[in-house]
Scaffold this motif. Structure first.
Motif, PDB file in Angstrom:
ATOM      1  N   LEU B 220       0.742  -1.425  -0.079  1.00  0.00           N
ATOM      2  CA  LEU B 220       0.600   0.153  -0.014  1.00  0.00           C
ATOM      3  C   LEU B 220       1.600   1.587  -0.084  1.00  0.00           C
ATOM      4  O   LEU B 220       2.284   1.572   0.991  1.00  0.00           O
ATOM      5  CB  LEU B 220      -0.569   0.176   1.404  1.00  0.00           C
ATOM      6  CG  LEU B 220      -1.932   1.480   1.594  1.00  0.00           C
ATOM      7  CD1 LEU B 220      -2.762   1.259   0.549  1.00  0.00           C
ATOM      8  CD2 LEU B 220      -2.879   1.536   2.391  1.00  0.00           C
ATOM      9  N   VAL B 221       0.669   1.431  -1.017  1.00  0.00           N
ATOM     10  CA  VAL B 221       2.320   3.241  -1.425  1.00  0.00           C
ATOM     11  C   VAL B 221       1.731   4.203  -1.071  1.00  0.00           C
ATOM     12  O   VAL B 221       0.309   4.670  -1.296  1.00  0.00           O
ATOM     13  CB  VAL B 221       2.579   3.104  -3.180  1.00  0.00           C
ATOM     14  CG1 VAL B 221       3.386   4.334  -2.927  1.00  0.00           C
ATOM     15  CG2 VAL B 221       2.442   1.826  -2.719  1.00  0.00           C
ATOM     16  N   SER B 222       1.347   5.282  -0.064  1.00  0.00           N
ATOM     17  CA  SER B 222       1.672   6.534   0.781  1.00  0.00           C
ATOM     18  C   SER B 222       2.326   6.875   0.408  1.00  0.00           C
ATOM     19  O   SER B 222       3.592   7.543   0.133  1.00  0.00           O
ATOM     20  CB  SER B 222       1.123   6.233   1.924  1.00  0.00           C
ATOM     21  OG  SER B 222       0.249   5.037   2.075  1.00  0.00           O
ATOM     22  N   GLN B 223       2.014   8.715  -0.187  1.00  0.00           N
ATOM     23  CA  GLN B 223       3.093  10.069  -1.144  1.00  0.00           C
ATOM     24  C   GLN B 223       1.975  11.315  -0.671  1.00  0.00           C
ATOM     25  O   GLN B 223       0.868  10.976  -0.780  1.00  0.00           O
ATOM     26  CB  GLN B 223       3.046  10.117  -2.338  1.00  0.00           C
ATOM     27  CG  GLN B 223       3.456   8.931  -3.042  1.00  0.00           C
ATOM     28  CD  GLN B 223       3.312   8.980  -4.538  1.00  0.00           C
ATOM     29  OE1 GLN B 223       2.326   8.696  -5.408  1.00  0.00           O
ATOM     30  NE2 GLN B 223       4.354   9.508  -5.507  1.00  0.00           N
ATOM     31  N   ILE B 224       3.121  11.470  -0.037  1.00  0.00           N
ATOM     32  CA  ILE B 224       2.767  13.052   0.293  1.00  0.00           C
ATOM     33  C   ILE B 224       3.468  14.287  -0.382  1.00  0.00           C
ATOM     34  O   ILE B 224       5.134  14.032  -0.525  1.00  0.00           O
ATOM     35  CB  ILE B 224       3.239  13.849   2.210  1.00  0.00           C
ATOM     36  CG1 ILE B 224       3.208  12.769   2.852  1.00  0.00           C
ATOM     37  CG2 ILE B 224       3.174  14.913   1.997  1.00  0.00           C
ATOM     38  CD1 ILE B 224       2.486  12.854   4.484  1.00  0.00           C
ATOM     39  N   ASN B 225       3.243  15.468  -1.249  1.00  0.00           N
ATOM     40  CA  ASN B 225       3.052  15.806  -2.496  1.00  0.00           C
ATOM     41  C   ASN B 225       4.407  14.993  -3.216  1.00  0.00           C
ATOM     42  O   ASN B 225       5.504  15.714  -3.690  1.00  0.00           O
ATOM     43  CB  ASN B 225       3.653  17.170  -1.408  1.00  0.00           C
ATOM     44  CG  ASN B 225       2.971  17.789  -0.750  1.00  0.00           C
ATOM     45  OD1 ASN B 225       1.739  18.301  -0.706  1.00  0.00           O
ATOM     46  ND2 ASN B 225       3.628  18.707   0.384  1.00  0.00           N
ATOM     47  N   GLY B 226       4.042  14.114  -3.611  1.00  0.00           N
ATOM     48  CA  GLY B 226       4.812  13.869  -4.660  1.00  0.00           C
ATOM     49  C   GLY B 226       5.808  12.394  -4.158  1.00  0.00           C
ATOM     50  O   GLY B 226       6.235  11.861  -4.803  1.00  0.00           O
ATOM     51  N   GLU B 227       5.998  12.260  -2.445  1.00  0.00           N
ATOM     52  CA  GLU B 227       7.702  11.595  -1.808  1.00  0.00           C
ATOM     53  C   GLU B 227       6.833  10.717  -1.364  1.00  0.00           C
ATOM     54  O   GLU B 227       6.243  10.731  -0.518  1.00  0.00           O
ATOM     55  CB  GLU B 227       7.953  12.841  -1.182  1.00  0.00           C
ATOM     56  CG  GLU B 227       8.888  13.569  -2.270  1.00  0.00           C
ATOM     57  CD  GLU B 227      10.168  14.237  -1.313  1.00  0.00           C
ATOM     58  OE1 GLU B 227      10.631  13.527  -0.050  1.00  0.00           O
ATOM     59  OE2 GLU B 227      10.195  15.215  -0.581  1.00  0.00           O
ATOM     60  N   VAL B 228       8.007   9.154  -1.207  1.00  0.00           N
ATOM     61  CA  VAL B 228       7.131   8.244  -0.611  1.00  0.00           C
ATOM     62  C   VAL B 228       7.104   8.458   0.225  1.00  0.00           C
ATOM     63  O   VAL B 228       7.737   8.417   1.383  1.00  0.00           O
ATOM     64  CB  VAL B 228       7.287   6.722  -1.469  1.00  0.00           C
ATOM     65  CG1 VAL B 228       7.203   5.735  -0.939  1.00  0.00           C
ATOM     66  CG2 VAL B 228       6.915   6.651  -2.709  1.00  0.00           C
ATOM     67  N   LEU B 229       6.337   8.031   1.175  1.00  0.00           N
ATOM     68  CA  LEU B 229       5.909   7.347   3.219  1.00  0.00           C
ATOM     69  C   LEU B 229       5.923   6.750   3.199  1.00  0.00           C
ATOM     70  O   LEU B 229       7.424   6.263   4.233  1.00  0.00           O
ATOM     71  CB  LEU B 229       4.626   8.721   3.515  1.00  0.00           C
ATOM     72  CG  LEU B 229       4.560   8.314   5.192  1.00  0.00           C
ATOM     73  CD1 LEU B 229       5.925   9.236   5.635  1.00  0.00           C
ATOM     74  CD2 LEU B 229       3.068   8.710   5.396  1.00  0.00           C
ATOM     75  N   GLY B 230       6.242   5.452   2.563  1.00  0.00           N
ATOM     76  CA  GLY B 230       5.952   4.572   3.438  1.00  0.00           C
ATOM     77  C   GLY B 230       5.521   3.458   1.925  1.00  0.00           C
ATOM     78  O   GLY B 230       4.067   3.858   0.785  1.00  0.00           O
TER      79      GLY B 230
END
Lengths: 330, 330
Positions: B220-230
């Motif tokens: 499950l891919v999470s991104q904030i402002n285009g950067e991967v968080l996890g």
């Protein structure tokens, strides 16, 4: 105006208008098929529903049928939101005192409130099903309001306009499961099975002078197997009005139409008024005798909750339920 | 089969069947007007919905229209029940360790679970509205399942048959409001504003081999402002399967059709997989550096949550939301 939901093929029932005396009703499904549908566009349908109620009250309407609360489900047989405050601080204080804990000062300004399960709401005469007597089956007699859409950030003064209906509640609780759930901090889940509601949802004007300042100033009578457990006045010792409870819930999010907001267990400081739940009576017994004498409910017990107008007539109809052992449905 | 709800005049949207590639859809309101209506009589409508899905997949259906996730609400724009477990114990353990607390041994057998607000559920591209950045705005990327009617007392083995749909979730959280609410024991209320869902709700068979044992075995891919968080794998380190979570909830009450059960924030023990919420990253920073370095979210930030099939295609469509300051609606 008094509304109810007649059971039928549809899970959400069929909206009806009931007369003040709870003797007759007219179907109003042409105005709104269900109570939720009515709340979704309340401003539009309220005048039509009120016209139907006035016709029913004034004339011997040819469409009127004999009202039987047993044919009704909860006004909302399932709801998108059931929030329950704990506004009677005397109740909170007592229960804590029994276990040697003090009530934090913040509780005077920051209400306790939990998100309740709303996928199944019981009708006033439905059997209340429980798995095990050892879970500590208890009633909690309460008043609740039902709203239309409440915008994010609604203050308590503005919340008044969003209270559309008033109901009575039995917030069935499993006392022996509560301590472990509260310790986890995540609220009630297994300890609060389906909640029950009066058949009638009444508009605030039906309460006449008894509804003011966001409180309902009438005694709420609870009986177990025909014996009165308590008759505290719901307008007395209510630390937060319904308007304040709604404002608390709407602080960070809007509340959808059909939100039900409960008062928490009604409790007066005057011990002569009795109790609205067994936990409170047992707490008083612990404080007086050192141990509880009244047991929790047993299968077969009946619990009746009712509110009478000064004239003696039942405003919402009685909740009158039997405690029944759940049979495996599997 | 993939289902979604198209926004329209009705609050509950209009049910559509979407193709696997998320390119085309057909309206199926003649089979069931809304997703809730479909879940209410799932056994009856599922074959008809599957037939529509097969026709859409196999032929150039004349009724097919171009699919746009932005025209969709959450699959259930409002629901009768949204329960959220906390099945990834690594997440629970970490957050506690940061404040010097140990995880009770009971947490290994008794899942944390809360009743969430379900009166307003956000679509995958809806703005996420918050009152104040100081509340500590955070995402929580999760997987959830949607059920039909689950009988009281359903055991985990029997719960499998009740999982009808799978969705992705962003369980938006206000971290700085959580400690005070948890201390009260009554669960999350102000600290959990409206939750967001993927546009697509997929039947378990759409996940092919990735769905087994009540867990979804994909990153499950999470991104904030285009950067991967996890990008933790949702099937790894899940301490309770969805079947076990459903059995926990159904121990003392039945669960109505349309119950949504969340997994809690997906988290793997392997630090290389990153995080699904900022609270966890900040906890790791506290443990490593003595203080948190990553701030919570600010107005204007974008959060994207997505799950890709091994082929690289998006299974549920992305949740892609902007964090926006709530304007007073009053």
């Amino acid at each position: 105006m008094k509304l109810a939901s007649l059971r039928g093929a549809h899970r959400d029932g069929h909206l009806i208008v009931v007369d003040r005396a709870l003797e007759r009703y007219v179907p109003v499904h042409k105005i709104a098929p269900t109570l939720q549908a009515a709340l979704d566009r309340w401003d539009e349908v309220e005048p039509q529903l009120r016209a139907a109620a006035e016709e029913l009250e004034s004339a011997d309407s040819v469409h009127a049928r004999r009202f039987d609360a047993r044919a009704c489900s909860a006004p909302l047989p399932r709801a998108y939101q059931w929030l329950d405050g704990s506004a009677y601080l005397h109740h909170v204080e007592l229960v804590r005192r029994a276990r040697g804990a003090q009530m934090p000062a913040s509780f005077l300004t920051d209400p306790l409130m939990y998100q309740g399960g709303s996928d199944t709401l019981l009708g006033a005469h439905d059997d209340a099903l429980f798995v095990n007597e050892e879970h500590g089956i208890d009633l909690e007699a309460e008043v609740a309001v039902i709203t239309d859409d409440v915008p994010l950030g609604t203050a308590s003064l503005a919340a008044a306009a969003h209270v559309k209906l008033i109901v009575l509640v039995n917030d069935w609780s499993l006392r022996n499961l509560i301590p472990a759930e509260l310790a986890k901090g995540f609220g009630f889940l297994q300890s609060k099975p389906a909640t029950a509601f009066s058949a009638i949802a009444a508009t605030p004007d039906e309460l006449a002078g008894a509804w003011h300042d966001g409180k309902l100033h009438l005694p709420l009578v609870s009986q177990i197997n025909g014996e009165v457990l308590g008759r505290p006045n719901a307008g007395v010792d209510m630390g937060f009005s319904f308007y304040e409870l709604l404002a608390h819930a709407a602080r960070t999010r809007k509340l959808g139409a059909g939100t039900i907001m409960g008062s928490g267990t009604v409790a007066n400081r005057d011990p002569a008024r009795g109790c609205s739940c067994l936990a409170e009576r047992r707490t008083l017994e612990v404080l007086e005798y050192g141990s509880a004498r009244t047991p929790f409910l047993k299968f077969g017990d009946r619990v009746r909750i009712e509110m009478l107008a000064e004239s003696g007539s039942s405003i919402f109809g009685a909740l009158d339920q039997q405690v029944v052992r759940a049979r495996a449905e599997l």
